[in-house]
Design an enzyme around this catalytic site. Structure first.
Site, PDB file in Angstrom:
ATOM      1  N   GLU A   1      36.038  45.317  37.855  1.00  0.00           N
ATOM      2  CA  GLU A   1      36.307  44.198  38.617  1.00  0.00           C
ATOM      3  C   GLU A   1      36.024  44.433  40.250  1.00  0.00           C
ATOM      4  O   GLU A   1      36.570  44.241  41.053  1.00  0.00           O
ATOM      5  CB  GLU A   1      37.657  43.521  38.603  1.00  0.00           C
ATOM      6  CG  GLU A   1      38.054  43.055  37.222  1.00  0.00           C
ATOM      7  CD  GLU A   1      39.263  42.204  37.253  1.00  0.00           C
ATOM      8  OE1 GLU A   1      39.505  41.791  36.160  1.00  0.00           O
ATOM      9  OE2 GLU A   1      40.066  42.216  38.184  1.00  0.00           O
ATOM     10  N   GLU A  61      39.260  42.629  29.134  1.00  0.00           N
ATOM     11  CA  GLU A  61      40.703  42.220  29.466  1.00  0.00           C
ATOM     12  C   GLU A  61      40.843  40.639  29.029  1.00  0.00           C
ATOM     13  O   GLU A  61      39.679  39.795  29.306  1.00  0.00           O
ATOM     14  CB  GLU A  61      40.983  42.305  30.781  1.00  0.00           C
ATOM     15  CG  GLU A  61      41.234  43.595  31.253  1.00  0.00           C
ATOM     16  CD  GLU A  61      41.718  43.535  32.772  1.00  0.00           C
ATOM     17  OE1 GLU A  61      42.261  42.559  33.381  1.00  0.00           O
ATOM     18  OE2 GLU A  61      41.512  44.767  33.412  1.00  0.00           O
TER      19      GLU A  61
END
Length: 448
Positions: free
Chosen positions: A166, A354
């Site tokens: 991220e 995720e």
């Protein structure tokens, strides 16, 4: 009743991050990271909590791996703590840190669980932040030094590599909004961090190709692909601008497309030097996607970049994030389209690295955790995964977030994402109903 059906070689995993679960922050030569520092800042983390103990996976990894195996998971995605390997970010290597991750990988392989390693999941050595962290170009050479050690010392045990988790959160939450470590609010520094995080990914892939290791390597993004709030053209443009500034500034240069035009129109000036874009655009073997929710965006003349989020109607998680499985479908179709042909490849495999939700989980009198809302969320998103594969999306695996309730960054221990409940006083592990739902889904019995 709909049955979830997936290809036989589909990879079923669960994810964690080092600072969120390991603990042992002052043990065996580990150096200090930016989250150790940030957590000591008054008001930065709920109730002044920190990751000093977290889930204590540093000492309890065998128990956690046994639980994963019992549930049928075929892969574990975890991250390496940079300050556990090189305590000051550069220089002296800590053999005890290497020994820990070797033991972790060996134990996973003993249980026939594939190792998926994230090289950077936010625990930057504090010594590097003192030099400017991700806003200082010198971070790239430090990251290069770190990843080369990881490849050399752990490469024989790693089945899949992720360079950075991220980048959006690294740059925006850490240097633009200041809600994550190191807690800086400065747009110029945030723009520099975007570019240097992208470059760090590039250098990690470039150095990996020199090793001769064969495991696939990629990156994990958390793409922000909002839907326009209405059919108005101005709302569509607002959604496009948000996607450009939060997603395309990371994805496009890594896919060899350069920085998006809309970002330049918004005044985004990156500290680009000759050769930077070529370095960033190293061919990757897969794309990792972290997805939680999608938001409606509308034009707003008064907003800095003329967009604003509008209310949603859907059921929400304990994070107040709406359940929007349709957004996952839209995102996966978009990523498949924009990555098609990159690096001369017909398609790039995608993994959901995720996906999950926070719930207000409690242990019931029967000793169980009946997290029906989480099961609803997972079921809806797994239905999307099964459907998009039939539509041609090269989705190869799914990792539920998270294996364990853990230190949830600035929310401390108040938000539970795990499929295994942690009693943070005793550290007792209790599989939730969602863990058994995932077990059945992996085994091919994910009816609903």
């Amino acid at each position: 009743m709909k049955r979830l059906e997936f290809p036989k070689d589909f990879l079923w995993g669960t994810s964690t991050a080092s600072y969120q679960v390991e603990g042992g922050t002052h043990e065996d030569g580990r150096g200090e990271c930016i989250w150790d520092t940030f957590a000591r800042k008054p008001g930065a983390v709920y109730a002044g909590e920190n990751g000093d103990v977290a889930c204590d996976q540093y000492h309890r990894y065998e128990e956690d791996i046994a639980l994963m195996a019992e549930l049928g998971f075929t892969s574990y995605r975890f991250s390496i703590a940079w300050p556990r390997i090189i305590p000051e970010g550069r220089g002296k290597v800590n053999p005890q840190g290497i020994a820990y991750y070797r033991k972790l990988c060996e134990e996973l392989h003993k249980h026939k669980i594939h190792t998926c390693v994230t090289l950077y999941h936010w625990d930057l050595p504090q010594k590097l932040e003192d030099e400017g962290g991700w806003t200082n170009r010198s971070i790239i050479s430090a990251f290069e030094e770190y990843v080369k050690i990881c490849y050399k010392e752990l490469g024989d045990l790693v089945d899949m590599w992720i360079t950075i988790n991220e980048p959006l959160c690294v740059a925006h939450l850490g240097y633009l909004y200041g809600v994550h470590a190191p807690g800086i609010r400065d747009q110029e520094k945030a723009l520099a961090s975007i570019h240097y995080v992208n470059m760090a990914h590039g250098i990690a892939v470039k150095e990996y190709r020199k090793t001769g290791l064969k495991a696939p390597i990629g990156i994990t993004w958390n793409p922000n692909t909002p839907r326009p709030a209405t059919l108005k053209e101005e709302d569509k443009k607002a959604a496009d601008m948000l996607r450009a500034l939060t997603t395309e500034v990371f994805m496009f240069p890594c896919l060899g497309k350069g920085y998006p035009v809309l970002a330049k129109e918004a005044g985004y000036k990156m500290p680009i030097q000759e050769g930077d874009l070529e370095l960033i655009a190293q061919p990757i073997d897969f794309i990792g996607v972290n997805y939680y929710n999608e938001a409606p965006e509308a034009y707003d003349e008064k907003a800095p970049h003329k967009y604003t989020e509008k209310p949603s109607w859907q059921e929400v998680s304990f994070m107040k994030w709406p359940y929007t499985p349709g957004g996952l479908e839209r995102q996966l179709l978009w990523i498949t389209e924009i990555s098609k042909g990159a690096f001369g490849k017909k398609e790039i495999p995608i993994y959901i690295t995720e996906n999950g939700c926070a719930c207000d989980d409690i242990v019931a009198p029967d000793g169980r955790v009946h997290d029906r809302n989480r099961i609803n969320y997972l079921q809806q998103h797994l239905e999307v995964c099964a459907d998009v594969i039939k539509k041609g999306v090269p989705l190869k695996g799914y990792y539920v977030w998270s294996l364990l309730d853990n230190f949830e960054w600035s929310w401390g221990y108040t938000k539970r994402f795990g499929i295994i409940h942690i009693d943070f006083k005793t550290l007792k592990r209790t599989p939730k109903d969602s863990a058994y739902f995932m077990r059945d889904t992996i085994a091919g019995y994910g009816e609903w």
